[in-house]
Design a protein around this motif. Structure first.
Motif, PDB file in Angstrom:
ATOM      1  N   LEU A 126     -52.842 -17.598 -20.120  1.00 53.16           N
ATOM      2  CA  LEU A 126     -51.565 -18.302 -20.022  1.00 53.16           C
ATOM      3  C   LEU A 126     -51.756 -19.739 -19.568  1.00 53.16           C
ATOM      4  CD1 LEU A 126     -49.005 -15.807 -18.415  1.00 53.16           C
ATOM      5  CD2 LEU A 126     -48.966 -16.752 -20.726  1.00 53.16           C
ATOM      6  N   ASP A 127     -51.002 -20.632 -20.211  1.00 52.59           N
ATOM      7  CA  ASP A 127     -51.031 -22.057 -19.861  1.00 52.59           C
ATOM      8  C   ASP A 127     -49.734 -22.480 -19.171  1.00 52.59           C
ATOM      9  OD1 ASP A 127     -52.374 -24.856 -20.497  1.00 52.59           O
ATOM     10  OD2 ASP A 127     -50.261 -25.051 -21.015  1.00 52.59           O
ATOM     11  N   PHE A 147     -55.152 -16.400 -12.550  1.00 46.73           N
ATOM     12  CA  PHE A 147     -54.653 -17.140 -13.717  1.00 46.73           C
ATOM     13  C   PHE A 147     -55.593 -18.333 -13.907  1.00 46.73           C
ATOM     14  CE2 PHE A 147     -50.751 -15.125 -12.116  1.00 46.73           C
ATOM     15  CZ  PHE A 147     -50.222 -14.569 -13.280  1.00 46.73           C
ATOM     16  N   LEU A 148     -56.681 -18.134 -14.601  1.00 43.16           N
ATOM     17  CA  LEU A 148     -57.723 -19.166 -14.662  1.00 43.16           C
ATOM     18  C   LEU A 148     -57.294 -20.420 -15.410  1.00 43.16           C
ATOM     19  CD1 LEU A 148     -60.901 -16.972 -15.289  1.00 43.16           C
ATOM     20  CD2 LEU A 148     -60.195 -18.098 -13.166  1.00 43.16           C
ATOM     21  N   TYR A 149     -56.364 -20.291 -16.377  1.00 40.13           N
ATOM     22  CA  TYR A 149     -56.029 -21.426 -17.233  1.00 40.13           C
ATOM     23  C   TYR A 149     -54.589 -21.916 -17.050  1.00 40.13           C
ATOM     24  CZ  TYR A 149     -60.296 -19.704 -19.382  1.00 40.13           C
ATOM     25  OH  TYR A 149     -61.571 -19.280 -19.592  1.00 40.13           O
ATOM     26  N   LEU A 150     -53.876 -21.352 -16.099  1.00 40.42           N
ATOM     27  CA  LEU A 150     -52.475 -21.721 -15.891  1.00 40.42           C
ATOM     28  C   LEU A 150     -52.367 -23.154 -15.377  1.00 40.42           C
ATOM     29  CD1 LEU A 150     -49.572 -20.577 -15.966  1.00 40.42           C
ATOM     30  CD2 LEU A 150     -49.848 -20.008 -13.546  1.00 40.42           C
ATOM     31  N   LYS A 151     -51.589 -23.983 -16.094  1.00 39.91           N
ATOM     32  CA  LYS A 151     -51.443 -25.391 -15.729  1.00 39.91           C
ATOM     33  C   LYS A 151     -50.040 -25.744 -15.246  1.00 39.91           C
ATOM     34  CE  LYS A 151     -55.016 -27.116 -18.869  1.00 39.91           C
ATOM     35  NZ  LYS A 151     -55.294 -28.027 -20.022  1.00 39.91           N
ATOM     36  N   HIS A 152     -49.032 -25.026 -15.734  1.00 40.78           N
ATOM     37  CA  HIS A 152     -47.644 -25.376 -15.409  1.00 40.78           C
ATOM     38  C   HIS A 152     -46.893 -24.119 -14.975  1.00 40.78           C
ATOM     39  CE1 HIS A 152     -48.539 -29.200 -17.351  1.00 40.78           C
ATOM     40  NE2 HIS A 152     -49.018 -28.504 -18.374  1.00 40.78           N
ATOM     41  N   LEU A 153     -46.394 -24.139 -13.742  1.00 38.48           N
ATOM     42  CA  LEU A 153     -45.692 -22.985 -13.181  1.00 38.48           C
ATOM     43  C   LEU A 153     -44.301 -23.408 -12.722  1.00 38.48           C
ATOM     44  CD1 LEU A 153     -45.574 -20.060 -12.107  1.00 38.48           C
ATOM     45  CD2 LEU A 153     -46.655 -20.889 -10.004  1.00 38.48           C
ATOM     46  N   THR A 154     -43.275 -22.715 -13.232  1.00 39.21           N
ATOM     47  CA  THR A 154     -41.887 -22.956 -12.835  1.00 39.21           C
ATOM     48  C   THR A 154     -41.299 -21.651 -12.312  1.00 39.21           C
ATOM     49  OG1 THR A 154     -41.587 -24.682 -14.515  1.00 39.21           O
ATOM     50  CG2 THR A 154     -39.599 -23.699 -13.582  1.00 39.21           C
ATOM     51  N   ILE A 155     -40.724 -21.713 -11.106  1.00 41.96           N
ATOM     52  CA  ILE A 155     -40.114 -20.533 -10.500  1.00 41.96           C
ATOM     53  C   ILE A 155     -38.701 -20.875 -10.070  1.00 41.96           C
ATOM     54  CG2 ILE A 155     -40.230 -18.868  -8.605  1.00 41.96           C
ATOM     55  CD1 ILE A 155     -43.234 -19.233  -8.550  1.00 41.96           C
ATOM     56  N   ASN A 156     -37.721 -20.128 -10.588  1.00 43.64           N
ATOM     57  CA  ASN A 156     -36.323 -20.260 -10.206  1.00 43.64           C
ATOM     58  C   ASN A 156     -35.901 -19.014  -9.449  1.00 43.64           C
ATOM     59  OD1 ASN A 156     -36.663 -21.737 -12.995  1.00 43.64           O
ATOM     60  ND2 ASN A 156     -34.997 -22.755 -11.956  1.00 43.64           N
ATOM     61  N   LEU A 157     -35.513 -19.173  -8.195  1.00 39.30           N
ATOM     62  CA  LEU A 157     -35.026 -18.063  -7.384  1.00 39.30           C
ATOM     63  C   LEU A 157     -33.532 -18.256  -7.193  1.00 39.30           C
ATOM     64  CD1 LEU A 157     -37.923 -17.976  -4.772  1.00 39.30           C
ATOM     65  CD2 LEU A 157     -37.585 -16.435  -6.695  1.00 39.30           C
ATOM     66  N   ILE A 158     -32.741 -17.446  -7.889  1.00 37.52           N
ATOM     67  CA  ILE A 158     -31.303 -17.689  -7.962  1.00 37.52           C
ATOM     68  C   ILE A 158     -30.564 -17.177  -6.740  1.00 37.52           C
ATOM     69  CG2 ILE A 158     -29.218 -17.184  -9.292  1.00 37.52           C
ATOM     70  CD1 ILE A 158     -30.928 -17.141 -11.788  1.00 37.52           C
ATOM     71  N   SER A 159     -30.833 -15.961  -6.323  1.00 40.77           N
ATOM     72  CA  SER A 159     -30.080 -15.402  -5.201  1.00 40.77           C
ATOM     73  C   SER A 159     -30.887 -14.283  -4.576  1.00 40.77           C
ATOM     74  CB  SER A 159     -28.716 -14.888  -5.664  1.00 40.77           C
ATOM     75  OG  SER A 159     -28.882 -13.824  -6.593  1.00 40.77           O
ATOM     76  N   GLY A 160     -30.302 -13.624  -3.594  1.00 42.31           N
ATOM     77  CA  GLY A 160     -30.991 -12.514  -2.954  1.00 42.31           C
ATOM     78  C   GLY A 160     -30.214 -11.990  -1.777  1.00 42.31           C
ATOM     79  N   SER A 178     -56.524 -24.163 -12.171  1.00 35.67           N
ATOM     80  CA  SER A 178     -56.246 -25.239 -13.128  1.00 35.67           C
ATOM     81  C   SER A 178     -54.821 -25.776 -13.015  1.00 35.67           C
ATOM     82  CB  SER A 178     -56.486 -24.738 -14.557  1.00 35.67           C
ATOM     83  OG  SER A 178     -57.810 -24.278 -14.725  1.00 35.67           O
ATOM     84  N   LEU A 179     -54.024 -25.269 -12.061  1.00 37.18           N
ATOM     85  CA  LEU A 179     -52.612 -25.631 -11.971  1.00 37.18           C
ATOM     86  C   LEU A 179     -52.435 -27.128 -11.742  1.00 37.18           C
ATOM     87  CD1 LEU A 179     -49.861 -24.147 -12.025  1.00 37.18           C
ATOM     88  CD2 LEU A 179     -49.895 -24.234  -9.518  1.00 37.18           C
ATOM     89  N   GLU A 180     -51.551 -27.745 -12.558  1.00 41.00           N
ATOM     90  CA  GLU A 180     -51.285 -29.178 -12.468  1.00 41.00           C
ATOM     91  C   GLU A 180     -49.880 -29.483 -11.964  1.00 41.00           C
ATOM     92  OE1 GLU A 180     -52.051 -30.869 -16.277  1.00 41.00           O
ATOM     93  OE2 GLU A 180     -54.190 -30.356 -16.279  1.00 41.00           O
ATOM     94  N   THR A 181     -48.900 -28.672 -12.370  1.00 40.59           N
ATOM     95  CA  THR A 181     -47.518 -28.916 -11.950  1.00 40.59           C
ATOM     96  C   THR A 181     -46.891 -27.635 -11.428  1.00 40.59           C
ATOM     97  OG1 THR A 181     -46.578 -28.469 -14.161  1.00 40.59           O
ATOM     98  CG2 THR A 181     -47.244 -30.738 -13.665  1.00 40.59           C
TER      99      THR A 181
END
Length: 286
Positions: A126-127, A147-160, A178-181
């Protein structure tokens, strides 16, 4: 349909209402031509459906988006060139070959924990990963899978229904060399007992692990919640190539300036107060 060559037709949308899966696939054999670039199927009444893989030519990437199937139990794919998957739910994923899978988007409850637990072994290359969780009951676990090749990670936590330990997201950082953003959107306002104020905060620490590629981090909905402060401090200490850190204290779209004809910023004062409180907590961190 049979006499149509498909020339000039790039988008096809079918909404079968009272048709069997067998008859639907017969229609698809006739309708799907080599020139079609986008196929949309709106199927609401099938308990089990098998898409005819033979319709896809060797050069087709077969981007797949499944939306509105909250009770979906299983996705099985034998499409070797599938590179982008976007779906709602936490079904069991069975892939013959997922080495080409580069982009994944998931929307449901507890998908952050699910992704950290299940995905590294299923989709190792996954990239881009986008996770949108309606609520997280379980904090993100620390596991050896990576996640050896993951470069872009976005996490939205709406409620709880109760506090979430944002500091547990370090698990994603530590196994993504490899994460960049990183983009974290906290739409849920923390409870009062999560905030750090009235005393100098003593924060948790983890063993330092330099992240050489992480350059851009944005946290929307940032507050003086203790676990958010701990996550931010960890990033500042370990992201040695960090170029931009954005801490936005507004919560969701409703708290930002409106584009309506009235042009009002309804809860700007709340964001400003939280910004001041967060600044105080940052200055007093031990």
């Amino acid at each position: 349909m049979r006499n149509h060559s498909g020339i000039g037709v790039k988008t096809l949308e079918l909404r079968p209402i009272s048709i069997s899966s067998h008859n639907l696939n017969s229609w698809l054999q006739v309708a799907v031509k080599p020139g079609i670039e986008k196929l949309t199927l709106r199927v609401c009444h099938f308990k089990k459906y098998k898409f005819p893989l033979s319709l896809l030519s060797d050069g087709v990437r077969s981007y797949l988006r499944i939306f509105g199937c909250g009770r979906l139990k299983l996705i099985e794919s034998k499409a070797p060139n599938l590179s982008t998957l976007d779906f709602w739910g936490k079904p069991k994923l069975v892939f013959g070959e997922a080495l080409q899978m580069k982009t994944l988007s998931m929307f449901d409850s507890d998908v952050v924990c699910y992704a950290r637990t299940e995905l590294p072994s299923i989709m190792p290359n996954l990239d881009i990963l986008h996770l949108c969780s309606t609520y997280e009951v379980v904090d993100t676990p620390m596991l050896p899978t990576r996640f050896l090749y993951l470069k872009h990670l976005t996490i939205n936590l709406i409620s709880g229904p109760w506090p979430y330990d944002y500091f547990s997201l370090v698990s994603f950082l530590d196994v993504s060399p490899s994460l960049e953003t990183l983009s974290l959107d906290v739409s849920k306002k923390p409870m009062e007992d999560e905030f750090v104020f009235g005393h100098s905060p003593h924060l948790r620490h983890m063993a330092e692990d330099q992240h050489c590629h992480l350059k851009n981090v944005k946290i929307t909905g940032f507050s003086s919640a203790k676990s958010l402060m701990e996550l931010t401090c960890y990033i500042l200490k370990n992201a040695v190539s960090l170029e931009c850190l954005t801490l936005d204290t507004s919560y969701g779209c409703a708290s930002r300036c409106s584009d309506s004809e009235f042009g009002r910023c309804g809860s700007f004062g709340n964001g400003l107060r939280e910004a001041c409180r967060s600044l105080w907590a940052i200055k007093n961190i031990h």
